[in-house]
Design an enzyme around this catalytic site. Sequence first.
Site, PDB file in Angstrom:
ATOM      1  N   ASP A 459       0.867  -1.169   0.000  1.00 38.92           N
ATOM      2  CA  ASP A 459       0.000   0.000   0.000  1.00 38.92           C
ATOM      3  C   ASP A 459       0.913   1.230   0.000  1.00 38.92           C
ATOM      4  O   ASP A 459       2.100   1.123   0.290  1.00 38.92           O
ATOM      5  CB  ASP A 459      -0.881  -0.040   1.254  1.00 38.92           C
ATOM      6  CG  ASP A 459      -1.818   1.146   1.328  1.00 38.92           C
ATOM      7  OD1 ASP A 459      -2.339   1.550   0.278  1.00 38.92           O
ATOM      8  OD2 ASP A 459      -2.041   1.659   2.434  1.00 38.92           O
ATOM      9  N   LYS A 460       0.371   2.394  -0.337  1.00 38.02           N
ATOM     10  CA  LYS A 460       1.183   3.614  -0.333  1.00 38.02           C
ATOM     11  C   LYS A 460       0.978   4.405   0.957  1.00 38.02           C
ATOM     12  O   LYS A 460       1.893   4.587   1.745  1.00 38.02           O
ATOM     13  CB  LYS A 460       0.845   4.505  -1.537  1.00 38.02           C
ATOM     14  CG  LYS A 460       1.638   5.818  -1.561  1.00 38.02           C
ATOM     15  CD  LYS A 460       1.124   6.782  -2.594  1.00 38.02           C
ATOM     16  CE  LYS A 460      -0.185   7.418  -2.231  1.00 38.02           C
ATOM     17  NZ  LYS A 460      -0.087   8.366  -1.083  1.00 38.02           N
ATOM     18  N   LYS A 629      -8.108  17.433 -13.278  1.00 37.98           N
ATOM     19  CA  LYS A 629      -6.804  17.579 -12.598  1.00 37.98           C
ATOM     20  C   LYS A 629      -6.580  19.009 -12.085  1.00 37.98           C
ATOM     21  O   LYS A 629      -5.451  19.478 -12.005  1.00 37.98           O
ATOM     22  CB  LYS A 629      -5.645  17.171 -13.521  1.00 37.98           C
ATOM     23  CG  LYS A 629      -5.676  15.708 -13.931  1.00 37.98           C
ATOM     24  CD  LYS A 629      -4.457  15.368 -14.773  1.00 37.98           C
ATOM     25  CE  LYS A 629      -4.384  13.900 -15.091  1.00 37.98           C
ATOM     26  NZ  LYS A 629      -5.511  13.372 -15.854  1.00 37.98           N
ATOM     27  N   THR A 757      -2.581   1.314  -4.603  1.00 41.35           N
ATOM     28  CA  THR A 757      -3.053   2.406  -3.764  1.00 41.35           C
ATOM     29  C   THR A 757      -4.414   2.903  -4.235  1.00 41.35           C
ATOM     30  O   THR A 757      -4.756   2.777  -5.418  1.00 41.35           O
ATOM     31  CB  THR A 757      -2.038   3.577  -3.760  1.00 41.35           C
ATOM     32  OG1 THR A 757      -2.572   4.675  -3.025  1.00 41.35           O
ATOM     33  CG2 THR A 757      -1.732   4.035  -5.173  1.00 41.35           C
ATOM     34  N   ASP A 759      -5.068   6.004  -4.007  1.00 40.76           N
ATOM     35  CA  ASP A 759      -4.818   7.424  -4.253  1.00 40.76           C
ATOM     36  C   ASP A 759      -4.857   7.771  -5.733  1.00 40.76           C
ATOM     37  O   ASP A 759      -4.898   6.910  -6.602  1.00 40.76           O
ATOM     38  CB  ASP A 759      -3.452   7.816  -3.662  1.00 40.76           C
ATOM     39  CG  ASP A 759      -3.530   9.171  -2.971  1.00 40.76           C
ATOM     40  OD1 ASP A 759      -4.329  10.003  -3.422  1.00 40.76           O
ATOM     41  OD2 ASP A 759      -2.801   9.382  -1.995  1.00 40.76           O
TER      42      ASP A 759
END
Length: 1086
Positions: A459-460, A629, A757, A759
Amino acid sequence: MADGIPLRPVPRSSQRRAAYYSGAAAQRHGRYQVEDESSHLDEMPLMMSEEGFENDESDYHTLPRARIAQRRRGLEWFICGGWKFLCTSCSEWLLNACRRRKELKARTVWLGCPEKCEEKYPKNTIKNQKYNIFTFIPGVLYEQFKFFLNLYFLVVSCSQFVPALKIGYLYTYWAPLGFVLTVTVVREAVDEFRRYKRDKEMNSQLYSKLTVRGKVQVKSSDIQVGDLIIVEKNQRIPSDMVFLRTSEKTGSCFIRTDQLDGETDWKLKVAVSCTQRLPALGDLFSISAYVYAQKPQLDIHSFEGTFTREDSDPAVHESLSIENTLWASTVVASGTVIGVVIYTGKETRSVMNTSNPKNKVGLLDLELNQLTKALFLALVALSVVMVTLQGFVGPWYRNLFRFLLLFSYIIPISLRVNLDMGKAAYGWMIMRDEQIPGTVVRTSTIPEELGRLVYLLTDKTGTLTQNEMIFKRLHLGTVSYGTDTMDEIQSHIVSSYSQAAVPAAGGSSSGPGCTPRRAQAAPKVRRSVSSRVQEAVKALALCHNVTPVYEGRAGAADTEDAEVDQDFSDDSRAYQASSPDEVALVQWTESVGLTLVSRDLTSMQLKTPAGHILTYYILQIFPFTSESKRMGIIVREEASGDITFYMKGADVAMATIVQYNDWLEEECGNMAREGLRTLVVAKKSLTEEQYQDFESRYNQAKLSIHDRTLKVAAVVESLEREMELLCLTGVEDQLQADVRPTLEMLRNAGIKIWMLTGDKLETATCIAKSSHLVSRTQDIHIFRPVSTRGEAHLELNAFRRKHDCALVISGDSLEVCLKYYEHELVELACQCPAVVCCRCSPTQKAHIVKLLQHHTGRRTCAIGDGGNDVSMIQAADCGIGIEGKAVFSSVFYFASVPLYQGFLMVGYATIYTMFPVFSLVLDQDVKPEMALLYPELYKDLTKGRSLSFKTFLIWVLISIYQGGILMYGALLLFESEFVHVVAISFTALILTELLMVALTIRTWHWLMVVAEFLSLGCYVASLAFLNEYFGIGRVSFGAFLDVAFITTVTFLWKVSAITLVSCLPLYILKYLKRKFSPPSYSKLTS
């Protein structure tokens, strides 16, 4: 990647085969042709141009999940695992037939009226237990006896109840087996009881339920769909709910989701406006309203539903999205919330994303199981030879079975005991390791797996990183500020706001220590730098979604007094946002003098260094999305009435929006190489007319039925033109201690590291670079978002052409590729030096682990720190929920000599030889410091040569040689005293065993020496008590131990001679091998 990999899906059948035409034939017949129907992608080679695709989605057929190049058929297939497949399939079919799975459907949930539910929904219970009171014993026994080794021991032991087959004492068979089973059952019972206690604690938590008669306390397990549940601050949300009301005046609250998606930042949730506006809590029962919710799904990042109030005129309809939901297993971080339950129990998002725990089996156990089968075949062959030599006379089949039992010690019954004890010892060593204090070994059956890992999936957030952001760099184009020059920015802010309050004609004081590039600048230029710094800091203080929270207050909006010093204490202020990056930016603006002190849905207040309050009204907010973004905000300053549009985002998104400049791209690259997360900040001043025109078009777009998202984006983009570039910021995500050298060490050890992840893609890519998961010289291939079969096909082609580059892929694209091109994607990804999967759900993480196990057959390890990593950890061969690093080696020694019976065999399997064999857990190839210095040594372990069939065959030959020497040596040297042959040969056997253990040892430990002498002492002491065994037969034959004979010099030197002949050649061979073909580690130790 590697051009040698054929990227062609396997056709469904030989009759439906695609024919590839080139040149004129291709133009005549089309590029691809199928004999029985129109062109199918299944029959197309993966390498093809875009023109080869037809857009008809009906042509897109799912490929088989598992492709096997050459399918085995018939008897070969059945022997090589087909029987297991058939048994599993039958048991699954029976299970599904007995337990028909209910189809999940969308539902209408009336507020506070569970009795109106059309269907019966599952109970809201948490159940992590593997067994119940009826299935515990059968389940544990099945897990033990599904292995051939244990099943063999069970059959042999049970055979002794048959008088015709009995050849020894019952305890010699049942004692070791009973020991192993007892230890296993007790261990499983303790683990199961712990799980039961944890489940009971969670299910018994009390919550306030809102009823017509007021509040009542209910257990978590008694909550039903339709209930109105009140959840206090810091309380776990018990089930999936739609957010109706909150005590916060803003109509929103924060929740912590780290146990659901692994992200430690708080998420902002918004209450349904219709119910939030109700005057009192009890009014929820005075309205007639319902929630329409989609069917339960795995996706934790999306939700579709509607809220309808029927008793108003006209009826109120509100659309519901993910921001109106409160998922189970999250925690309320601010205020008190009231929600209506829409999903319970196994239909909640958290449970649907949690896989059932499986019993993990180490590779060592699987290998030993295979070797046991080989030994059993040898045993059967030997028994057949013996029956053949007898000439198949009489009841030969009974004799065959008796020979099988006589030779049963070829498979050592002590092996299981030593193996379990050795693993327990390794688990104890890990827990006592001073380098990784606080480590707890949850599963004592697989510690040796740490020595066989090939894939490490991590995992991050919280595992590689601390998830603590620190502001590192501010770049204005002509000047750059780092951590050591932040005091200059502070002086610029102080002077700018003091000038705004008291207009001054002179230049501002810019503080000592100006950077060299500004040394010759004129006062006018300095003033412009000062104003640019002020604009940049103000933009960062305004353009965000951060809310200040004060300890002891319900929320920031509760204080509306003008005097900020009385209401807002700097000590008690904390910032909350959905992204730690934004918190870092706002904390930094506070450190340089511009502080965010208050925020609600319509306004925010900033405090200047002098203590003045600046109020800004929030006109519009454009939240960050993975597609755009960027995020933007339009604010109106209360004092001047100026309207400003601020925007910040990734450099790739902002480069085309801001005015032309010649420094942005270069500086973004510089910061990225330092491992910083970059954000570009810009602004645009709007007139009142411009804003009113924008607002009318924006509201109109938001009301449109068709293509709403596209129309809204188009209106916003009309503002995003020629924006003034203010600054570039660099924020560092603090890595965990020693992450970089650890990852480098693991890479050098031959372990491939995959980062999974939840994220965002940009964040994951940045951490992959800063943590050196991807080296600076390596390219990164970012897999474009794909949603169809054709897009996946083309993107895989593009990826295939890349060489030695890391892969970054999102969860959505991964899902599409796995649906159609599972085999190809996994094969390509396994060639990559590193893989990063972002926006992964917990289920996807577990799926990736299983894919690697299935396609590569290698051992996997998963490391994580949150509830969202549980499924991944359970799916992996070895799961780690702790931080730290260690390299482990495992060696298990076993020998078998089928000569004796009765207590001699129990003694041989336990006290006579157990201590030296068990002491081998202390053996080391190299010192731990050397292993960490040369991680390449680990590659030898992953090859599994310590327990290969070749090694096994060598040990079998050694056993045959030593058994022959011991038996024939005893017969040759003791012809006149044949009555003592058992005592003679057994003594030589014990000495040989102890010497062979000594031969195996690489690094001596004082406990090993103690174990050797203790075992020898036990044997010598037992000679006096077991004299009836040391003769040609039983006591009835009158064969007793002659102590005087045992102590003669003749006996001693002859036993020594037999032992020497059996062991000396092996010592010589070992010496020669180490001299002429030394192992890699010995070169380092020498």
